[in-house]
Design a protein around this motif. Structure first.
Motif, PDB file in Angstrom:
ATOM      1  N   LYS A 328       0.945  -1.314   0.134  1.00  0.00           N
ATOM      2  CA  LYS A 328       0.144   0.017   0.164  1.00  0.00           C
ATOM      3  C   LYS A 328       0.960   1.262   0.116  1.00  0.00           C
ATOM      4  O   LYS A 328       2.032   1.073  -0.347  1.00  0.00           O
ATOM      5  CB  LYS A 328      -0.916   0.170   1.039  1.00  0.00           C
ATOM      6  N   ALA A 329       0.395   2.224   0.411  1.00  0.00           N
ATOM      7  CA  ALA A 329       1.062   3.471   0.433  1.00  0.00           C
ATOM      8  C   ALA A 329       2.187   3.449   1.557  1.00  0.00           C
ATOM      9  O   ALA A 329       2.240   2.647   2.494  1.00  0.00           O
ATOM     10  CB  ALA A 329       0.086   4.751   0.887  1.00  0.00           C
ATOM     11  N   PRO A 375      -6.200   8.805  -5.237  1.00  0.00           N
ATOM     12  CA  PRO A 375      -5.769   7.541  -6.051  1.00  0.00           C
ATOM     13  C   PRO A 375      -7.270   6.758  -6.234  1.00  0.00           C
ATOM     14  O   PRO A 375      -8.037   6.944  -5.211  1.00  0.00           O
ATOM     15  CB  PRO A 375      -5.003   6.715  -5.352  1.00  0.00           C
ATOM     16  N   TYR A 379      -3.807   0.531  -3.249  1.00  0.00           N
ATOM     17  CA  TYR A 379      -2.398  -0.197  -3.754  1.00  0.00           C
ATOM     18  C   TYR A 379      -1.565   0.266  -4.612  1.00  0.00           C
ATOM     19  O   TYR A 379      -2.087   1.079  -5.560  1.00  0.00           O
ATOM     20  CB  TYR A 379      -3.311  -1.542  -4.474  1.00  0.00           C
ATOM     21  N   ARG A 380      -0.396   0.062  -4.355  1.00  0.00           N
ATOM     22  CA  ARG A 380       0.922   0.479  -5.148  1.00  0.00           C
ATOM     23  C   ARG A 380       1.439  -0.409  -5.795  1.00  0.00           C
ATOM     24  O   ARG A 380       1.706   0.074  -7.072  1.00  0.00           O
ATOM     25  CB  ARG A 380       2.004   1.612  -3.982  1.00  0.00           C
ATOM     26  N   THR A 381       1.953  -1.420  -5.319  1.00  0.00           N
ATOM     27  CA  THR A 381       2.786  -2.414  -6.007  1.00  0.00           C
ATOM     28  C   THR A 381       1.865  -3.727  -5.884  1.00  0.00           C
ATOM     29  O   THR A 381       1.360  -4.067  -4.925  1.00  0.00           O
ATOM     30  CB  THR A 381       4.096  -2.302  -5.596  1.00  0.00           C
ATOM     31  N   SER A 400       4.251  -1.561 -10.435  1.00  0.00           N
ATOM     32  CA  SER A 400       3.127  -0.465 -10.146  1.00  0.00           C
ATOM     33  C   SER A 400       1.866  -1.108 -10.412  1.00  0.00           C
ATOM     34  O   SER A 400       1.579  -1.466 -11.452  1.00  0.00           O
ATOM     35  CB  SER A 400       3.219   0.635 -10.581  1.00  0.00           C
ATOM     36  N   ASP A 402      -0.829   0.554 -11.181  1.00  0.00           N
ATOM     37  CA  ASP A 402      -1.587   1.377 -12.215  1.00  0.00           C
ATOM     38  C   ASP A 402      -1.170   1.085 -13.352  1.00  0.00           C
ATOM     39  O   ASP A 402      -2.001   1.044 -14.182  1.00  0.00           O
ATOM     40  CB  ASP A 402      -0.995   2.930 -11.807  1.00  0.00           C
TER      41      ASP A 402
END
Length: 585
Positions: A328-329, A375, A379-381, A400, A402
């Motif tokens: 997460k962040a 966002p 979730y980031r990765t 990532s 995204d």
């Protein structure tokens, strides 16, 4: 003419059901009391059985019972009409008894082939209802098959969990007995040989899978050096400190009639408590994934436990679901659930909140989108995804979320593990896998009673708190009742993501609050039923404290509690404090 034992048992059960339905026992008691009063002579010390039977016959009770009894012939030819046009009538009140092999006990050889252990979980519950996992033990029960008289006694040492998995917590004496007794016993030597062969087979399968996993990992690292830092988790330690393949923590789980929809299942998982594994000393996060039974008995766990349970339930609903492992962040490790739709739609399910997010990949070659204030998802990765049959490592240039492409069939983007290798250690029945998941249990909490009890406790706490401040407290029951639709609407929205019923609630409040008066309300949500703890939390909110400590003219207070129950005695508790008072300029 004597009836066979099984027929006599069926007849007794049929008569017992009919007696209960007609409340014959109650009628007999009335007749007995009446007969004693009317017919018992002063010189007759007690009423005989013959006198009672005569009284029952005279009042027609016995004739009524015999008329109501329905005897059904157990004949295959008479069960269903032979012609589709022939009407078939079935009396729902009558009982059809049939012989069935389902009640026949398995023989000793069949039982010896059942390798699933008995999972024993020891839970400690304090006076406040807080639970702690003390021990988790897998009992090998088949030693009873080789014991004389089908009985044996065992003494097992229970070890702690997590960081205390090497510390003994106590001794448990267990008595095992097969009932009914086995018609044919197996020698203890045969049982020991079978168990030894299974242990050898298990060790060999685990060794081969470990060799394969190491080779897969080396190949994965050779794709690009940056893969060293990705969260690709192949093994995870359970509560006993045993390393297990992550795929063994997930298995399709059907909720029966306890949960109706996938979103309701997500809400159920969400209301189970969140608690990270305890860490002794400093350092990073303690590694501990709980088996499903330990998680449900404890009624709380870490994000991985929630994600594994939600994924299992979604698989049970026929969805293509995976557990995602990533961050997460701020790079915090996290686990969540992903479903792949038949149209290619990727949906993320946050098991800790019940929120759902639609993934919309960003093409790195295109111009960047305008800056967004928030966002789309937390979730980031993402490093890997898995379920009970598949394990795939993310081998795209960037991990990532995204820019990630979730085409799991494209091996240039997702490196799969061999499904056969996973099946060898994680499939149901494999000696290395966890025992079958237990069925979910219906809630034993009475929602209405619990809601009333909490509401009365909160009223008392509020009154005492205001008394300490030198304030009087006047409760308005009607206003409290009007808060119920709002609480039901909040829970409905949490479950379905659809808002409904708010217009009626607002209209009712407008009618209940006179002109020149002000209304204030504060809803809050909990997953526990401790009223005192909830009240202390509410006081930490300035807005809620303002309502509870309201000062003014014609102040009227209201509080409403609504408990929504879910399987495993999990619950969502909604509380709303409100007040109305006359505005004075």
């Amino acid at each position: 003419m004597s009836l066979p034992a099984e027929k006599a048992s069926e007849l007794k059960q049929l008569i017992h059901q009919q007696l209960n339905k007609m409340d014959v026992h109650g009628r007999i008691q009335e007749i007995l009391a009446e007969t004693i009063r009317e017919e018992l002579a002063p010189d007759q010390p007690q009423l005989s059985t013959e006198d009672l039977i005569k009284a029952l016959k005279r009042r027609g009770i016995i004739d009524d019972v015999m008329k109501e009894l329905n005897f059904v012939t157990d004949s295959v030819d008479q069960e269903f009409p032979t012609s589709p046009n022939q009407p078939y009538f079935a009396d729902k009140q009558s009982t059809l008894f049939k012989k069935s092999d389902g009640t026949r006990m398995a023989d000793s050889t069949t039982m010896l082939s059942i390798s699933d252990p008995v999972h024993i979980v020891l839970i400690k519950t304090d006076i406040f209802g807080e639970t702690t996992l003390v021990a988790s033990y897998f009992l090998e029960w088949r030693s009873v098959l080789g014991s004389e008289n089908g009985m044996t006694s065992l003494t097992v040492e229970l070890m702690g969990v997590g960081t205390e998995s090497k510390v003994s917590v106590g001794i448990l004496n267990i008595k095992l007995e097969t009932y009914p007794p086995l018609s044919q016993l197996i020698s203890q030597e045969v049982v020991n040989t079978q168990l030894a062969l299974e242990r050898q087979k298990t060790a060999e399968r685990e060794r081969l899978f470990l060799v394969y996993a190491k080779q897969w990992w080396r190949e994965y690292l050779q794709i690009r050096p940056s893969h060293h830092s990705r969260l690709v988790k192949i093994f995870a330690q359970d509560e006993n400190g045993i390393n297990r393949p992550v795929c063994s923590y997930v298995r399709p789980l059907r909720a029966g009639r306890l949960l109706d929809t996938p979103r309701q299942a997500a809400r159920f998982v969400n209301v189970l408590g969140y608690e990270r594994a305890p860490v002794i000393g400093g350092g990073g996060k303690q590694e501990q994934w709980c088996t499903l039974l330990a998680f449900l008995c404890r009624n709380k766990g870490d994000c991985e436990d929630h994600a594994n349970l939600l994924c299992s339930l979604l698989l049970g609903y026929g969805l293509e679901a995976f557990v995602c492992v990533g961050t997460k962040a701020k790079g915090v490790p996290h686990a969540w659930v992903m479903t792949c739709g038949t149209d290619g739609t990727i949906t993320f399910w946050e098991s800790l909140t019940g929120h759902r997010y639609i993934h919309k990949p960003v093409n790195p070659g295109e111009s960047p989108p305008p800056e967004q204030s928030k966002p789309l998802y937390p979730y980031r990765t993402i490093g890997c995804v898995f379920n009970h049959q598949m394990f795939l490592g993310n081998c795209q240039p960037s991990d990532s979320v995204d820019v990630c492409i979730f085409d799991l069939n494209d091996e240039s983007k997702w490196k799969p593990m061999s499904e056969e290798a996973i099946k060898s250690v994680c499939a149901p029945g494999a000696t290395t896998s966890l025992p079958p998941f237990p069925p979910l249990c219906a809630s034993v909490i009475d929602a209405s009673v619990t809601s009333n009890e909490m509401e009365l406790q909160l009223r008392l706490l509020v009154s005492e708190h205001r008394k300490d401040l030198g304030l009087t407290t006047v409760w308005e029951d009607h206003l409290s009742y009007l808060l119920s639709p709002a609480l039901a609407s909040y829970e409905f929205e949490r479950t379905t993501s659809i808002s409904a019923g708010n217009e009626e609630f607002q209209d009712a409040i407008r009618r209940a609050v006179p002109d020149g008066h002000t209304f204030k309300g504060f809803p809050i949500h909990f997953v526990y039923r401790n009223a005192r703890r909830a009240f202390a939390t509410c006081l930490r909110s300035p807005f809620c404290e303002e309502i509870i400590c309201c000062r003014g003219d014609q102040v009227r207070l209201a509080v409403r509690v609504r408990v929504f129950t879910y399987p495993e005695s999990a619950c969502a508790v909604w509380i709303m404090f409100a007040c109305k008072y006359r505005s004075v300029l």
